[in-house]
Design an enzyme around this catalytic site. Structure first.
Site, PDB file in Angstrom:
ATOM      1  N   LYS B  83       4.544   0.420  -3.553  1.00 49.40           N
ATOM      2  CA  LYS B  83       4.972   1.743  -4.018  1.00 49.40           C
ATOM      3  C   LYS B  83       6.411   2.049  -3.608  1.00 49.40           C
ATOM      4  CE  LYS B  83       0.917   3.120  -5.787  1.00 49.40           C
ATOM      5  NZ  LYS B  83       0.740   3.411  -7.216  1.00 49.40           N
ATOM      6  N   GLU B 105       2.808  12.975  -6.567  1.00 51.95           N
ATOM      7  CA  GLU B 105       1.356  13.018  -6.425  1.00 51.95           C
ATOM      8  C   GLU B 105       0.959  11.780  -5.637  1.00 51.95           C
ATOM      9  OE1 GLU B 105       2.888  11.660  -8.914  1.00 51.95           O
ATOM     10  OE2 GLU B 105       1.942   9.694  -8.773  1.00 51.95           O
ATOM     11  N   SER B 368      -1.040  -5.950  -3.237  1.00 52.08           N
ATOM     12  CA  SER B 368      -0.162  -4.790  -3.419  1.00 52.08           C
ATOM     13  C   SER B 368       0.059  -3.961  -2.165  1.00 52.08           C
ATOM     14  CB  SER B 368      -0.702  -3.918  -4.550  1.00 52.08           C
ATOM     15  OG  SER B 368      -2.038  -3.536  -4.279  1.00 52.08           O
TER      16      SER B 368
HETATM   17  C1  LIG Z   1      -1.847  -0.683  -2.252  1.00 50.77           C
HETATM   18  C2  LIG Z   1      -2.075  -0.104  -3.591  1.00 50.77           C
HETATM   19  N1  LIG Z   1      -2.336  -0.927  -4.613  1.00 50.77           N
HETATM   20  C3  LIG Z   1      -2.563  -0.452  -5.860  1.00 50.77           C
HETATM   21  C4  LIG Z   1      -2.567   0.898  -6.122  1.00 50.77           C
HETATM   22  C5  LIG Z   1      -2.887   1.345  -7.514  1.00 50.77           C
HETATM   23  O1  LIG Z   1      -1.779   1.817  -8.205  1.00 50.77           O
HETATM   24  P1  LIG Z   1      -1.103   0.950  -9.332  1.00 50.77           P
HETATM   25  O2  LIG Z   1      -2.148   0.582 -10.304  1.00 50.77           O
HETATM   26  O3  LIG Z   1      -0.086   1.876  -9.913  1.00 50.77           O
HETATM   27  O4  LIG Z   1      -0.476  -0.234  -8.717  1.00 50.77           O
HETATM   28  C6  LIG Z   1      -2.313   1.799  -5.082  1.00 50.77           C
HETATM   29  C7  LIG Z   1      -2.291   3.235  -5.347  1.00 50.77           C
HETATM   30  O5  LIG Z   1      -2.385   4.075  -4.537  1.00 50.77           O
HETATM   31  C8  LIG Z   1      -2.052   1.278  -3.784  1.00 50.77           C
HETATM   32  O6  LIG Z   1      -1.812   2.096  -2.754  1.00 50.77           O
END
Ligand SMILES: Cc1ncc(COP(=O)(O)O)c(C=O)c1O
Lengths: 251, 383
Positions: B83, B105, B368
């Site tokens: 993020k 948000e 992620s």
């Molecule tokens: C570590 C992590 N991965 C994935 C997501 C999902 O969001 P996105 O689909 O936009 O990657 C989030 C959302 O809060 C997150 O904190």
């Protein structure tokens, strides 16, 4: 004949009523009471789970109506009955998703067939020309909003696709009563007027007879939503209360 | 059509916001063409975020599953997730536009923390909207945001999760549009957000492509990422869009009672939060309640580009439920010494479904974020 109804009204107040609150029977009675009390037209608000243009009062109204089981399918047959017995033209205000769910064209035809004369969609896509053409061919007014931030070129385009009346949004923000309304709205209404012969009505934030009086010194009509629904939700006799609120605003 | 991915996307917002979205689109286009802006962005990513993030060969997990698993380590970024890439990019844009108040948000709190961090770095005022349910389950991130000087605004309405936090952030933006920049955290929302967020996350895919070519000498068979709104997925996918590589998004299949967040698999095209994409909704067009053990996947919509990639079959979208994600969380801890975010654990969890029939294949998984924030939840779930 929404435009006609606003033009011929001495003091054109357009109340907004969330449908299905506390239930659909009550909505019918409220609409009749508002019409009898002199409403120029009436907006029927379709509850939506995620009303992003609404402040706390209309969010709550929407939420309660959905909890009470509101559906468009339940509403429309009743509207067909109400619309024949009520003098004020009926307008539907709805977010786009519930209208699109079973096809925009089909839903608009159903609205028209139940006697709805116009629609207001606060989250119409920016390139809405398709929908305004559908509305025109179906024979239902598409009332569009012009915001305080709308630039001139866009204003021209929006107004040219509008019918019924032009909805001048008084404030930057969501729906909800405010004690102070910006003075710029007068200028905004004048700008819109230079582009069209349609009535120009103002809405968002209006809650007192003085504000109505003020707005009507330059606009053709005023929309009142949150103030009315706030009072309806607090009251044990919502029908009586609506009549009282409207009378007070029309004084 | 401009602002659309096929029939998905668009700009379904209150009229008041249209000029601000146009301004944002123009400013982003200009910035993205501007060498100075690009240098500033990549400088921040390198010196502050710690990019490039490593690519790790998950050796023991690979042995365990019989496929070659490579992890793109977004969990090692400053603040612990992907993020931050988007938050830094958009903060630089906001500064270019002269905005001093930032709103956002958040669901899992990772985007909120990333935004609060970027605001602290540049001395900007920050308010983060968060559902009360998420405030409870992601409490550590709430405290982090406060430490960083952000105001956390609790949203008790609706389902009190990401969906309602997003609605409330939009309401704030409509009201304060002159002074305020809305720093949207995923590849959702009205045009230009889905494009802009993808571009700021593209770095994940571009780095990963170079790294895996360098380390293995070839492209992976599949690239796998979890999908909430879809920002980490679109970020890593965009590095491989024109390659002969399977792109697989993993949606949250939630609990055993049929509550989930799998918009592409079970949703119907509709409009939420300013764009048209797959949406979990009932037959009356009301948005359904969702559930996922991962707060960041607990959302009824999805980015419009994913709807498009699904419709054109360039990518496919698979399901992993709460239990499988929790199991993957444990597995990655035990086998690799890595605690993934519960969101990312969904991508890891999918490997069990992928491995049979793909023995020996190389797969790239976007890790992620890291899972410290989820320990509380995991312990409650009894693992
Ligand atoms: C570590 C992590 N991965 C994935 C997501 C999902 O969001 P996105 O689909 O936009 O990657 C989030 C959302 O809060 C997150 O904190």
């Amino acid at each position: 004949m929404i435009a006609e109804a606003i033009r011929t009204s001495k003091r054109a107040v357009i109340p907004y009523v969330t449908a299905g609150l506390p239930d659909l029977d009550a909505t019918g009675e409220i609409i009749r009471a508002l019409s009898d009390a002199g409403a120029a037209a009436i907006e029927i608000g379709i509850p939506f789970s995620d009303p992003m243009a609404d402040g706390p009062v209309l969010q709550k109204a929407s939420h309660l109506a959905l909890q009470a089981g509101f559906t468009l399918d339940g509403l429309l047959p009743r509207v067909a009955k109400w619309s024949t017995g009520v003098r004020a033209p009926l307008i539907v205000m709805s977010y786009i998703n519930p209208l699109m769910r079973r096809g925009m064209g089909e839903t608009l035809v159903r609205l028209r067939d139940s006697g709805i004369q116009g629609v207001i969609i606060p989250d119409l896509p920016s390139d809405a020309s398709g929908i305004h053409e559908i509305c025109r061919s179906i024979g239902i007014d598409l009332i569009r909003l012009v915001a305080p931030t709308t630039p001139e070129e866009r204003r021209r385009e929006v107004v040219s696709q509008c019918s019924g009346f032009v909805y001048a949004v008084t404030v930057k923000g969501v729906t909800g009563a405010r004690s102070n309304l910006p003075a710029e709205v007068r200028r905004q209404v004048q700008d819109i007027r230079s582009l069209t012969d349609l009535p120009v009505c103002t809405g968002f934030g209006v809650s007192t007879a003085t504000q109505v009086e003020d707005m009507l010194s330059f606009a053709d009509g005023v929309i009142v939503g949150s103030h009315l629904m706030g009072r309806v939700m607090e009251s044990k006799t919502p029908v009586e209360e609506s009549r009282k609120v409207l009378r007070m605003l029309m004084m | 059509m401009k602002g659309y991915f096929g029939e998905f996307g668009g700009r379904y917002v209150p009229e008041t916001l249209l000029p601000a979205l146009q301004e944002l689109e123009d400013e982003f286009s200009a910035a993205w063409e501007d060498r100075g802006f690009r240098d500033e962005f990549s400088g921040c990513l390198r010196d502050y975020v710690g990019r490039p993030s490593p690519l790790t060969h998950a050796r023991r997990l690979s042995e365990h599953l019989g496929i070659e698993v490579w992890l793109k380590r977004e969990d090692l970024n400053h603040t612990g997730s992907h993020k931050i890439n988007n938050a830094i990019g958009q903060i630089l844009l906001a500064r270019r536009m002269g905005k001093e108040r930032i709103i956002a948000e958040t669901g899992a709190g990772q985007h909120g923390v990333a935004t609060a961090t970027a605001c602290a770095l540049f001395g900007l005022t920050c308010a983060v909207y968060m559902g009360t349910r998420d405030i409870e389950r992601q409490h550590m991130n709430v405290e982090r945001m406060r430490l960083l000087g952000a105001e956390v605004v609790a949203v008790p309405t609706g389902t009190a999760t990401l969906k309602d936090a997003t609605s409330e952030a939009i309401r704030d933006w409509v009201t304060n549009v002159d002074t305020t920049y809305y720093l949207l955290g995923s590849a959702v929302g009205p045009h230009p957000y889905p494009t802009l967020v993808r571009e700021f996350q593209r770095v994940i895919g571009e780095e990963a492509r170079g790294q895996i070519l360098e380390k293995t000498g070839s492209l992976p068979r599949a690239v796998i990422a979890c999908v909430g709104g879809g920002s980490n997925a679109i970020g890593i996918f965009s590095g491989f869009m024109n390659d002969q590589v399977e792109l697989i998004g993993v949606e949250a299949y939630g609990d055993a009672n049929g509550r989930h967040g799998a918009s592409i698999r079970f949703g119907i095209p509709g409009v939420l939060h300013g764009s048209r994409s797959h949406l979990l909704q009932d037959q009356n067009g009301q948005v359904l309640d969702t559930h996922s053990v991962a707060a960041g996947l607990d959302y009824p919509g999805v980015g419009p580009e994913h709807s498009f990639l699904s419709a054109t079959r360039r990518a496919r979208y698979e399901l992993v439920d709460d239990r499988q994600a929790l199991e993957a969380f444990r597995l990655l801890n035990r086998l690799e010494g890595i605690a993934p975010a519960l969101e990312s654990a969904h991508a890891i969890g999918f490997l069990r479904q992928y491995a049979p029939g793909h023995e020996g294949a190389t797969v790239l998984v976007n890790l992620s974020g890291r899972g410290d924030k989820d320990l509380h939840t995991v312990l409650q779930e009894g693992l």
